[in-house]
Design an enzyme around this catalytic site. Structure first.
Site, PDB file in Angstrom:
ATOM      1  N   CYS A 111       2.984  -4.940   6.839  1.00  9.20           N
ATOM      2  CA  CYS A 111       2.723  -4.860   5.411  1.00  9.20           C
ATOM      3  C   CYS A 111       3.910  -4.271   4.660  1.00  9.20           C
ATOM      4  O   CYS A 111       4.955  -3.969   5.226  1.00  9.20           O
ATOM      5  CB  CYS A 111       1.475  -4.035   5.153  1.00  9.20           C
ATOM      6  SG  CYS A 111      -0.050  -4.847   5.644  1.00  9.20           S
ATOM      7  N   HIS A 126       0.820  -1.209   0.000  1.00 12.92           N
ATOM      8  CA  HIS A 126       0.000   0.000   0.000  1.00 12.92           C
ATOM      9  C   HIS A 126       0.854   1.259   0.000  1.00 12.92           C
ATOM     10  O   HIS A 126       2.080   1.217   0.095  1.00 12.92           O
ATOM     11  CB  HIS A 126      -0.933   0.002   1.213  1.00 12.92           C
ATOM     12  CG  HIS A 126      -0.223   0.042   2.533  1.00 12.92           C
ATOM     13  ND1 HIS A 126       0.296   1.190   3.075  1.00 12.92           N
ATOM     14  CD2 HIS A 126       0.055  -0.945   3.423  1.00 12.92           C
ATOM     15  CE1 HIS A 126       0.860   0.920   4.245  1.00 12.92           C
ATOM     16  NE2 HIS A 126       0.724  -0.374   4.474  1.00 12.92           N
TER      17      HIS A 126
END
Length: 430
Positions: A405, A389
């Site tokens: 992440c 992201h």
């Protein structure tokens, strides 16, 4: 110099391990049926403004969760359990001007009264574009030739992160934090050059042979640039963020910095006489492009190098991005996964069961925008709550920790999302 050499060697070893790992996992990729291929469509571009075409992402009907308490970032992604908040993840209306732009053609010179360096170019449009590196020149510092270098690396799919005209000093190279040197190493690997992580004549000549476009151009600020939408500020408390219509950019320079892949402070320094408040005002910006190769077969998230490497179906590295990948306390997962979904402008689901932010003890849904905790792009993985992201703080990429992440700049995340599809393999390496 010793520290720089050690970093280059470690990056070379990291890239070698990536290649070896790629060979071991490339056969694991299943053929994805055509009806399951859901790439993000290309953006429709114009010279002074880029507008997004309608995207058709694979929708993940769970909210993205943030569990960060990073002091510098103040926001991050989830590396925890299934979220309990089920919020809509797609907003068909972009919350702010997109971060992509076409390669402009204007080459008009603009004199900018900033610091000059005789042998490495001057801080004018022509001075940067005409700067030439040669053996014996400085290997660190901030010079026009390094700004040109960063644009050339960006355009050849070796992202240096935010363009700021600087290459760090040797004592600041520990931990894989120097994004420009990592980009040099990746470019050298992709182009069969000796992998040193050091700018040399062969690397410079190779980069310049691939493009005749100017590295920097003159850009005219538009009414749409000024219109936004913009937020007056972004509060740190998630409860306050949840009340907002959108987590938009807060100023024109922030938006333009991301649009042209530039460090915001560098953009303002490069244009000291600009107000950034008038339509028709001309500024100097990086002439960046966003067109990754389409044959992405495998993505390697290398924790040690703090890089994301892309490989094609011929086992050749074709692109790289600086990345923040987990931390010691909250590591990224191990092993191999696949891309599950692609969601531009995601909502962000906060759940106090995962971590407590700002004393908030109830689940919250934070609206989309480039200052959303996961930026304006979410690429979900087959491991629940993990993904690739964007970020509201591009200057911190690869320089701080994440909570599991893979965090990229917004523009790199958007660039990647246009080329990937569900089913592509993502492998984590130490």
């Amino acid at each position: 110099m010793f520290a720089r050499t050690i970093l280059a060697i470690s990056l070379g070893c990291a890239i070698s391990s990536v290649v070896n790992a790629e060979n071991t996992v490339s056969n694991q990729i299943e053929t994805i049926p055509a009806n399951k291929s859901v790439p993000i469509e290309s953006y429709s571009l114009s010279q002074n403004k880029a507008e997004p075409a309608t995207a058709v992402p694979a929708i993940d009907h769970q909210a993205v969760i943030d569990e960060s308490s990073d002091a510098e970032d103040n926001a991050d992604e989830s590396s925890v359990n299934q979220p309990s908040v089920d919020a809509a993840i797609i907003d068909n209306t972009p919350p702010a001007p997109v971060t992509n732009t076409d390669r402009a053609v204007t080459t008009t010179s603009k004199n900018t009264p900033t610091k000059t360096t005789a042998s490495l170019g001057t801080w004018t449009l022509d001075g940067i574009n005409n700067s030439v590196w040669s053996t014996g020149m400085p290997i660190d510092g901030r010079y026009p030739v390094f700004a040109k270098l960063q644009v050339l690396l960006n355009d050849n799919h070796a992202s240096p992160g935010p363009i700021d005209g600087a290459i760090g000093k040797a004592e600041n190279l520990k931990g894989g934090k120097n994004n420009t040197l990592k980009a040099i190493s990746a470019y050298q690997t992709m182009n069969n050059l000796p992998v040193t992580g050091i700018l040399d004549q062969a690397t410079w000549d190779s980069l310049n042979s691939k493009s005749n476009a100017p590295a920097f151009v003159e850009y005219t600020i538009t009414e749409q640039d000024l219109k936004g939408p913009y937020a007056a500020s972004i509060p740190s408390n998630y409860a306050e963020q949840a009340k907002m219509k959108g987590l938009y950019y807060t100023r024109v320079t922030e938006m333009l910095g991301e649009k042209f892949h530039m460090d915001e402070a560098f953009l303002k320094t490069l244009n000291p006489n600009a107000s950034f408040k008038k339509a028709g005002e001309k500024i100097i910006v990086a002439n960046v492009r966003n067109d990754l190769p389409q044959d992405i077969h495998l993505i390697i998230a290398h924790k040690g190098a703090k890089q994301l490497y892309l490989f094609n179906s011929q086992n050749k590295m074709i692109a790289s991005f600086p990345a923040t990948i987990g931390s010691t306390d909250t590591p990224s997962p191990e092993g191999t996964y696949t891309i599950k979904s692609i969601a531009p402008n995601p909502w962000y689901g906060y759940n106090p069961k995962n971590f407590v932010q700002g004393g908030n003890m109830k689940p919250l849904s934070l609206p989309p925008g480039p200052n959303n905790p996961v930026g304006n792009m979410w690429i979900g993985l087959s491991k629940p709550s993990f993904g690739i992201h964007g970020t509201p703080n591009p200057s911190t990429i690869s320089k701080t920790a994440s909570h599991g992440c893979i965090r990229l700049t917004n523009w790199d995340a958007n660039d990647l999302a246009k080329r990937v599809k569900p089913g592509i393999t993502v492998k984590f390496l130490e």
